[in-house]
Design a protein around this motif. Structure first.
Motif, PDB file in Angstrom:
ATOM      1  N   GLY A 334      49.901  36.608  54.223  1.00  0.00           N
ATOM      2  CA  GLY A 334      50.223  38.023  54.196  1.00  0.00           C
ATOM      3  C   GLY A 334      50.435  38.516  52.775  1.00  0.00           C
ATOM      4  N   GLY A 335      50.972  39.732  52.667  1.00  0.00           N
ATOM      5  CA  GLY A 335      51.233  40.272  51.336  1.00  0.00           C
ATOM      6  C   GLY A 335      51.140  41.782  51.297  1.00  0.00           C
ATOM      7  N   ILE A 336      50.867  42.293  50.125  1.00  0.00           N
ATOM      8  CA  ILE A 336      50.720  43.738  49.944  1.00  0.00           C
ATOM      9  C   ILE A 336      49.358  44.152  50.487  1.00  0.00           C
ATOM     10  CG2 ILE A 336      50.659  45.618  48.271  1.00  0.00           C
ATOM     11  CD1 ILE A 336      52.305  43.803  46.388  1.00  0.00           C
ATOM     12  N   LYS A 337      49.366  45.062  51.419  1.00  0.00           N
ATOM     13  CA  LYS A 337      48.114  45.482  52.060  1.00  0.00           C
ATOM     14  C   LYS A 337      47.209  46.183  51.055  1.00  0.00           C
ATOM     15  CE  LYS A 337      46.297  48.206  55.916  1.00  0.00           C
ATOM     16  NZ  LYS A 337      46.639  49.121  57.033  1.00  0.00           N
ATOM     17  N   VAL A 338      45.947  45.742  51.009  1.00  0.00           N
ATOM     18  CA  VAL A 338      44.972  46.349  50.100  1.00  0.00           C
ATOM     19  C   VAL A 338      43.678  46.640  50.848  1.00  0.00           C
ATOM     20  CG1 VAL A 338      45.905  45.247  48.016  1.00  0.00           C
ATOM     21  CG2 VAL A 338      44.128  44.078  49.338  1.00  0.00           C
ATOM     22  N   ASP A 339      42.886  47.524  50.250  1.00  0.00           N
ATOM     23  CA  ASP A 339      41.565  47.814  50.821  1.00  0.00           C
ATOM     24  C   ASP A 339      40.523  46.912  50.165  1.00  0.00           C
ATOM     25  OD1 ASP A 339      41.002  48.896  48.308  1.00  0.00           O
ATOM     26  OD2 ASP A 339      41.080  50.976  48.971  1.00  0.00           O
ATOM     27  N   LEU A 340      39.255  47.196  50.386  1.00  0.00           N
ATOM     28  CA  LEU A 340      38.185  46.329  49.888  1.00  0.00           C
ATOM     29  C   LEU A 340      38.031  46.384  48.374  1.00  0.00           C
ATOM     30  CD1 LEU A 340      35.442  46.818  52.631  1.00  0.00           C
ATOM     31  CD2 LEU A 340      37.160  45.019  52.443  1.00  0.00           C
ATOM     32  N   SER A 341      38.687  47.357  47.736  1.00  0.00           N
ATOM     33  CA  SER A 341      38.700  47.420  46.270  1.00  0.00           C
ATOM     34  C   SER A 341      40.022  46.928  45.700  1.00  0.00           C
ATOM     35  CB  SER A 341      38.431  48.854  45.796  1.00  0.00           C
ATOM     36  OG  SER A 341      37.136  49.272  46.169  1.00  0.00           O
ATOM     37  N   SER A 342      40.865  46.349  46.554  1.00  0.00           N
ATOM     38  CA  SER A 342      42.177  45.809  46.174  1.00  0.00           C
ATOM     39  C   SER A 342      43.188  46.887  45.813  1.00  0.00           C
ATOM     40  CB  SER A 342      42.051  44.796  45.027  1.00  0.00           C
ATOM     41  OG  SER A 342      41.271  43.686  45.434  1.00  0.00           O
ATOM     42  N   GLU A 343      42.964  48.120  46.264  1.00  0.00           N
ATOM     43  CA  GLU A 343      43.924  49.196  46.042  1.00  0.00           C
ATOM     44  C   GLU A 343      45.039  49.138  47.084  1.00  0.00           C
ATOM     45  OE1 GLU A 343      42.355  53.153  44.424  1.00  0.00           O
ATOM     46  OE2 GLU A 343      40.692  52.459  45.666  1.00  0.00           O
ATOM     47  N   THR A 344      46.265  49.329  46.639  1.00  0.00           N
ATOM     48  CA  THR A 344      47.411  49.371  47.545  1.00  0.00           C
ATOM     49  C   THR A 344      47.579  50.788  48.078  1.00  0.00           C
ATOM     50  OG1 THR A 344      49.088  49.989  45.910  1.00  0.00           O
ATOM     51  CG2 THR A 344      48.486  47.646  46.049  1.00  0.00           C
ATOM     52  N   PHE A 377      37.957  39.469  45.007  1.00  0.00           N
ATOM     53  CA  PHE A 377      38.675  40.738  45.126  1.00  0.00           C
ATOM     54  C   PHE A 377      39.317  41.198  43.816  1.00  0.00           C
ATOM     55  CE2 PHE A 377      37.994  39.540  49.479  1.00  0.00           C
ATOM     56  CZ  PHE A 377      37.670  40.755  50.068  1.00  0.00           C
ATOM     57  N   SER A 378      39.530  40.277  42.877  1.00  0.00           N
ATOM     58  CA  SER A 378      40.003  40.735  41.565  1.00  0.00           C
ATOM     59  C   SER A 378      38.849  41.377  40.784  1.00  0.00           C
ATOM     60  CB  SER A 378      40.613  39.584  40.774  1.00  0.00           C
ATOM     61  OG  SER A 378      39.658  38.606  40.436  1.00  0.00           O
ATOM     62  N   LYS A 379      37.644  40.861  40.992  1.00  0.00           N
ATOM     63  CA  LYS A 379      36.484  41.499  40.354  1.00  0.00           C
ATOM     64  C   LYS A 379      36.279  42.896  40.928  1.00  0.00           C
ATOM     65  CE  LYS A 379      31.544  40.994  39.422  1.00  0.00           C
ATOM     66  NZ  LYS A 379      30.332  40.144  39.583  1.00  0.00           N
ATOM     67  N   ARG A 380      36.479  43.033  42.235  1.00  0.00           N
ATOM     68  CA  ARG A 380      36.337  44.348  42.857  1.00  0.00           C
ATOM     69  C   ARG A 380      37.385  45.316  42.325  1.00  0.00           C
ATOM     70  NH1 ARG A 380      34.293  45.857  47.944  1.00  0.00           N
ATOM     71  NH2 ARG A 380      32.204  44.970  48.077  1.00  0.00           N
ATOM     72  N   ALA A 381      38.598  44.824  42.113  1.00  0.00           N
ATOM     73  CA  ALA A 381      39.631  45.669  41.521  1.00  0.00           C
ATOM     74  C   ALA A 381      39.202  46.130  40.131  1.00  0.00           C
ATOM     75  CB  ALA A 381      40.947  44.901  41.435  1.00  0.00           C
ATOM     76  N   ALA A 382      38.710  45.188  39.325  1.00  0.00           N
ATOM     77  CA  ALA A 382      38.283  45.510  37.960  1.00  0.00           C
ATOM     78  C   ALA A 382      37.151  46.528  37.966  1.00  0.00           C
ATOM     79  CB  ALA A 382      37.851  44.235  37.236  1.00  0.00           C
ATOM     80  N   GLN A 383      36.192  46.348  38.861  1.00  0.00           N
ATOM     81  CA  GLN A 383      35.067  47.281  38.930  1.00  0.00           C
ATOM     82  C   GLN A 383      35.537  48.686  39.300  1.00  0.00           C
ATOM     83  OE1 GLN A 383      32.692  45.040  41.750  1.00  0.00           O
ATOM     84  NE2 GLN A 383      31.256  44.404  40.160  1.00  0.00           N
ATOM     85  N   ASN A 384      36.472  48.762  40.233  1.00  0.00           N
ATOM     86  CA  ASN A 384      36.996  50.057  40.647  1.00  0.00           C
ATOM     87  C   ASN A 384      37.730  50.743  39.505  1.00  0.00           C
ATOM     88  OD1 ASN A 384      39.188  51.789  42.400  1.00  0.00           O
ATOM     89  ND2 ASN A 384      37.254  51.524  43.480  1.00  0.00           N
TER      90      ASN A 384
END
Length: 430
Positions: A334-344, A377-384
């Motif tokens: 579990g953890g902090i809920k994020v979307d496919l771009s790792s946004e909270t 998912f960290s790459k997706r965060a960076a791309q976003n």
């Protein structure tokens, strides 16, 4: 009290934090902070390897294995992202310098682990995570746009109008207020809250505590993975030494104290853990045996060099005798809920790695999907962030709160997280 200003603040220096930083644009001012030394992470402890699709034809099977292990409680969209983007991310990691073990023909030497239908785990002997960490650290120090602060504790994020505009940090009892256009939480799991865990002791759910304080959405915080095979250490070391899933993947067998096999070793982790607990109860013994000694001695010393040497230090020669093992807390699904771009759920705040819940693991993580999730998912965060950061300006405010005691905040964080997990029916061995 000191104020600093950056484009992106990344809290955590494991695979998710550093890989995110390395995928951010090089014209951005990036700060990475580590709670301890930069390599004091669970990434460094990962032994087995990294799951990766063997090609496009394997993607559906990889997806199904992940779903089946997670009892089909996974987010199917997130799982599809993970499996479809596995190859490109592992390829990029290798291009950064990760030296993957090869077979006799010079191809990647894939191994198999529990609940995988085929061999799809790449590795570097049995210290894959350590080599991943070293590779990422080396590349991060080469980047002129990345600043790294070690021994730096996250106190809290700075929130204004439901937007994250930075974070408050403590370093050597001195407060640093960092204002950033985006903040990425990559501060690990909750293993340090357990007496019996394979995790680094410093990982005590700091990111989760921050989220709870700010009413940021969480997901599946009652889903806590127990690893079946941690070294049974009668000396009572604080952190349990992991005996990697790959030992069973390479043929290791589990026996009770009477020398009887009792489970298919390559079942999902929750199934194997439950079988071991039942066997320990039946035989009134605090461990079972994991035996790999029937394999070639030189092969074992090479393939499992870390495990061989660590067990030898503890009085067990894995080439000649079985290993005493018992289950231990290992991973936080579990953890902090994020979307496919790792946004909270809070604007300008991202979460990646074990701090986050992407939904890919469902009720039980498939072996060797953790490092891969950290990459994808960290790459997706960076791309976003790369695509949207030019729209934002730094917000600067006065900070009145003064903090000096990391210990008090850590204790408070731990209580907040433990109570939240218990409220959701999760188990803490405190």
């Amino acid at each position: 009290m000191e104020n600093k200003y950056v484009d992106v603040l990344v809290v955590g220096s494991g695979v998710a934090g550093l890989y995110c930083a390395l995928n951010l644009r090089q014209d951005l001012d990036v700060m990475v902070v580590s709670k301890d030394k930069i390599d004091c992470t669970n990434t460094s402890l990962a032994q087995g390897g990294i799951s990766v699709a063997r090609g496009l034809d394997d993607v559906p099977f990889f997806t199904e294995d992940t779903l089946k292990a997670g009892k089909y409680e996974n987010d199917i969209h997130a799982v599809n992202v993970l499996t479809n983007e596995s190859i490109e991310n592992v390829d990029y990691l290798v291009s950064l310098g990760l030296d993957v073990d090869k077979d006799e023909d010079g191809n990647w030497d894939y191994t198999k682990e529990g609940a995988h239908c085929i061999n799809r785990i790449i590795h570097t002997q049995d210290n894959t995570g350590e080599n991943v960490e070293k590779t990422l650290v080396k590349n991060a120090f080469r980047r002129k746009n990345i600043r790294i602060l070690e021994d730096t504790f996250l106190v809290d994020i700075i929130e204004r109008n439901d937007k994250c505009i930075g974070a408050i940090l403590l370093k050597n009892k001195e407060q640093i207020n960092v204002f950033a256009k985006f903040v990425v939480l990559a501060c690990g799991g909750i293993g340090g809250l357990y007496k019996n865990s394979t995790s680094q002791r410093i990982l005590r759910g700091d990111g989760l505590a921050v989220a709870l304080r700010h009413k940021i959405e969480l997901k599946d915080i009652n889903y806590i993975q127990i690893h079946p095979t941690a070294f049974y250490d009668e000396s009572g070391d604080e952190r349990r030494f992991l005996i990697s899933e790959s030992v069973r993947g390479e043929g290791g067998k589990l026996y009770n104290i009477n020398g009887e096999r009792f489970v298919d070793e390559l079942q999902p982790r929750d199934v194997v853990s439950e079988a071991i607990f039942n066997e320990m109860k039946k035989t009134n013994t605090p461990y079972v045996y994991l035996d790999i000694s029937f394999l070639n001695e030189e092969y074992l010393k090479n393939r499992f060099s870390t495990i061989y040497n660590k067990c030898l230090e503890k009085g067990t020669d894995i080439t000649k005798e079985p290993i005493k093992v018992s289950p231990a807390q290992h991973y936080f699904m579990g953890g902090i809920k994020v979307d496919l771009s790792s946004e909270t759920s809070m604007k300008n705040l991202y979460a990646v790695g074990e701090t986050a819940c992407t939904g890919i693991h469902g009720a039980n993580r498939l072996a060797s999907n953790s490092l891969l999730e950290g990459l994808v998912f960290s790459k997706r965060a960076a791309q976003n962030i790369n695509e949207s950061i030019d729209e934002f300006n730094l917000t600067k405010v006065d900070i009145d709160e003064i903090y000096t005691s990391r210990e008090e905040i850590e204790e408070e964080n731990g209580l907040i997280v433990v109570n939240a997990i218990k409220d959701k029916g999760g188990v803490i061995d405190d």
